[in-house]
Design a protein around this motif. Structure first.
Motif, PDB file in Angstrom:
ATOM      1  N   ILE A 100      -6.365  -4.471 -14.031  1.00  0.00           N
ATOM      2  CA  ILE A 100      -5.512  -4.222 -13.273  1.00  0.00           C
ATOM      3  C   ILE A 100      -4.709  -4.204 -11.608  1.00  0.00           C
ATOM      4  N   PHE A 101      -5.954  -3.627 -10.841  1.00  0.00           N
ATOM      5  CA  PHE A 101      -5.850  -3.513  -9.681  1.00  0.00           C
ATOM      6  C   PHE A 101      -6.125  -5.287  -9.409  1.00  0.00           C
ATOM      7  N   LYS A 102      -7.106  -5.370  -9.974  1.00  0.00           N
ATOM      8  CA  LYS A 102      -7.209  -7.566  -9.062  1.00  0.00           C
ATOM      9  C   LYS A 102      -6.442  -7.850  -9.635  1.00  0.00           C
ATOM     10  N   GLU A 103      -5.183  -8.352 -10.567  1.00  0.00           N
ATOM     11  CA  GLU A 103      -4.537  -8.534 -10.985  1.00  0.00           C
ATOM     12  C   GLU A 103      -3.346  -8.061 -10.400  1.00  0.00           C
ATOM     13  N   PHE A 104      -2.748  -7.244 -10.010  1.00  0.00           N
ATOM     14  CA  PHE A 104      -1.993  -6.797  -9.523  1.00  0.00           C
ATOM     15  C   PHE A 104      -2.680  -5.955  -8.310  1.00  0.00           C
ATOM     16  N   PRO A 105      -2.795  -6.144  -7.336  1.00  0.00           N
ATOM     17  CA  PRO A 105      -3.610  -5.434  -5.901  1.00  0.00           C
ATOM     18  C   PRO A 105      -2.368  -4.750  -5.391  1.00  0.00           C
ATOM     19  N   PHE A 106      -1.097  -4.903  -6.336  1.00  0.00           N
ATOM     20  CA  PHE A 106       0.259  -4.570  -5.007  1.00  0.00           C
ATOM     21  C   PHE A 106       0.118  -2.501  -5.490  1.00  0.00           C
TER      22      PHE A 106
ATOM     23  N   GLU B  85     -11.208   9.425  -9.767  1.00  0.00           N
ATOM     24  CA  GLU B  85     -12.631   8.597  -8.430  1.00  0.00           C
ATOM     25  C   GLU B  85     -12.623   6.634  -9.077  1.00  0.00           C
ATOM     26  N   ASN B  86     -12.198   5.950 -10.302  1.00  0.00           N
ATOM     27  CA  ASN B  86     -11.491   5.326 -10.508  1.00  0.00           C
ATOM     28  C   ASN B  86     -10.607   4.824  -9.278  1.00  0.00           C
ATOM     29  N   TYR B  87      -9.563   5.395  -9.087  1.00  0.00           N
ATOM     30  CA  TYR B  87      -8.393   5.198  -8.904  1.00  0.00           C
ATOM     31  C   TYR B  87      -9.048   4.842  -7.094  1.00  0.00           C
ATOM     32  N   LEU B  88      -9.884   6.482  -6.836  1.00  0.00           N
ATOM     33  CA  LEU B  88     -10.321   6.192  -5.406  1.00  0.00           C
ATOM     34  C   LEU B  88     -10.697   5.237  -4.911  1.00  0.00           C
ATOM     35  N   ASN B  89     -11.841   4.419  -5.880  1.00  0.00           N
ATOM     36  CA  ASN B  89     -13.114   3.541  -5.841  1.00  0.00           C
ATOM     37  C   ASN B  89     -12.194   2.262  -5.698  1.00  0.00           C
ATOM     38  N   ASN B  90     -10.855   1.571  -6.528  1.00  0.00           N
ATOM     39  CA  ASN B  90     -10.347   0.929  -6.526  1.00  0.00           C
ATOM     40  C   ASN B  90      -9.588   0.266  -4.880  1.00  0.00           C
ATOM     41  N   VAL B  91      -9.084   1.546  -4.316  1.00  0.00           N
ATOM     42  CA  VAL B  91      -8.595   2.062  -3.221  1.00  0.00           C
ATOM     43  C   VAL B  91      -9.053   1.432  -1.983  1.00  0.00           C
ATOM     44  N   ILE B  92      -9.977   2.266  -1.889  1.00  0.00           N
ATOM     45  CA  ILE B  92     -11.341   1.344  -0.828  1.00  0.00           C
ATOM     46  C   ILE B  92     -11.760   0.753  -1.336  1.00  0.00           C
ATOM     47  N   LYS B  93     -12.329   0.025  -2.562  1.00  0.00           N
ATOM     48  CA  LYS B  93     -12.694  -1.734  -2.391  1.00  0.00           C
ATOM     49  C   LYS B  93     -11.876  -2.587  -2.303  1.00  0.00           C
ATOM     50  N   SER B  94     -10.693  -2.093  -2.293  1.00  0.00           N
ATOM     51  CA  SER B  94      -9.514  -3.679  -2.190  1.00  0.00           C
ATOM     52  C   SER B  94      -9.403  -3.351  -0.091  1.00  0.00           C
TER      53      SER B  94
END
Length: 307
Positions: free
Chosen positions: A118-124, A233-242
């Motif tokens: 979802i975060f790759k598709e909608f990074p905002f 933890e998935n959300y934190l990782n997605n934020v940091i990675k993006s």
């Protein structure tokens, strides 16, 4: 002494804690859709400060109030569309409510019914500083049509209603992306200002200082850094990675290797002592980890530095 800011898992818990009616709040596997006029029988109303662990989409057709996210405050008026994500400090005030729809949704619902990545598709969705938009009547009507269709499906007994709602969410997210975030660059935003990134880096640095000072002998994992900010933890990782281009694990690994190299070069500690100081129970685990990440052993690295 300042009051603790409470983390809420869902809208039901948020409103119940604030003494608001919750009979109309139905949670459908992590999704809620409500007209706020049904949830605020007494106005004006001022909320406590809190941190939600869910995403929120607010569509103000006819109301007056005020919202605060972290250090950003704004007034809500007819035509306002507002989005916020988990983990941030929030509070709100309502003076008048005639027609305001609030949609809340969890990361799990989005991944299961919208897109697995979802975060790759909608990074905002990972954006740090979100400002509302005030739309004209025609543009607002497009959003209203979508969320009212979602509400209709929400009340159905269809066995596939989550998939149908997920399809409407895709349309909603695409319209939001088109209207507000077509040029959104999460890495640029993260380099400029990102509270989650700032907090993570501060916590990472603080933990390694405690390791080196002997105040702890335990290595922190991704979930520990997420818990420190009341995030999944998935959300934190997605934020940091993006926002940085590197995962939380990469940041931890690079920091660990950097500190290990410093100790190998600048101290007389034995390899065993260095391993223990950095949170490794066995020296062999430290040696294998170091070699995996540097292509050389701690002994070889120390020797090469002395040449």
């Amino acid at each position: 002494m300042s009051k603790e800011i409470i983390l809420f898992k869902n809208l039901h818990d948020t409103y119940k804690n604030m003494g608001l009616p919750v009979n109309e709040i139905i949670d459908n596997d992590g999704l809620t859709i409500n007209n706020l006029k049904d949830l605020h029988p007494i106005l004006p109303f001022k909320s406590i400060g809190y941190r939600p662990s869910y995403f929120s989409f607010l569509f103000v057709k006819d109301a007056k109030g005020k919202y605060t996210t972290d250090d950003v405050s704004f007034t809500t008026e007819p035509g306002t569309v507002y989005f916020t994500n988990p983990g941030h400090f929030k509070s709100f005030e309502w003076d008048e409510i005639t027609d305001v729809y609030l949609i809340t949704v969890t990361e799990s619902f989005l991944k299961e019914n919208v897109h697995t990545d979802i975060f790759k598709e909608f990074p905002f969705l990972l954006s740090e500083t979100v400002y509302p938009r005030n739309l004209n009547e025609t543009d607002f009507k497009e959003f209203e049509t979508i969320y009212l269709q979602m509400e209709k499906e929400f009340g159905s007994t269809s066995s596939i209603k989550n998939k149908v709602i997920g399809s409407f969410l895709v349309i909603l997210l695409l319209k939001i992306k088109e209207a507000f975030w077509n040029n959104y660059n999460p890495i640029y935003e993260g380099n400029k200002s990102s509270q989650i990134v700032k907090n993570f880096k501060k916590n990472l640095e603080q933990h390694f200082r405690e390791l080196l000072d002997g105040k702890t002998d335990k290595q922190l994992r991704v979930k520990d850094y997420a818990l420190a900010q009341n995030l999944h933890e998935n959300y934190l990782n997605n934020v940091i990675k993006s926002k940085t281009g590197k995962s939380v694990s990469n940041w931890i690994s690079e920091k660990l290797i950097a500190e290990a190299k410093s100790l190998l070069i600048n101290s007389t500690l034995s390899i065993k002592e260095i391993a223990y100081k950095l949170g490794f129970i066995e020296t062999s685990h430290f040696s294998n980890y170091f070699k995996k990440n540097t292509k050389t052993s701690p002994e070889e690295y120390r020797k090469s530095a002395d040449l």
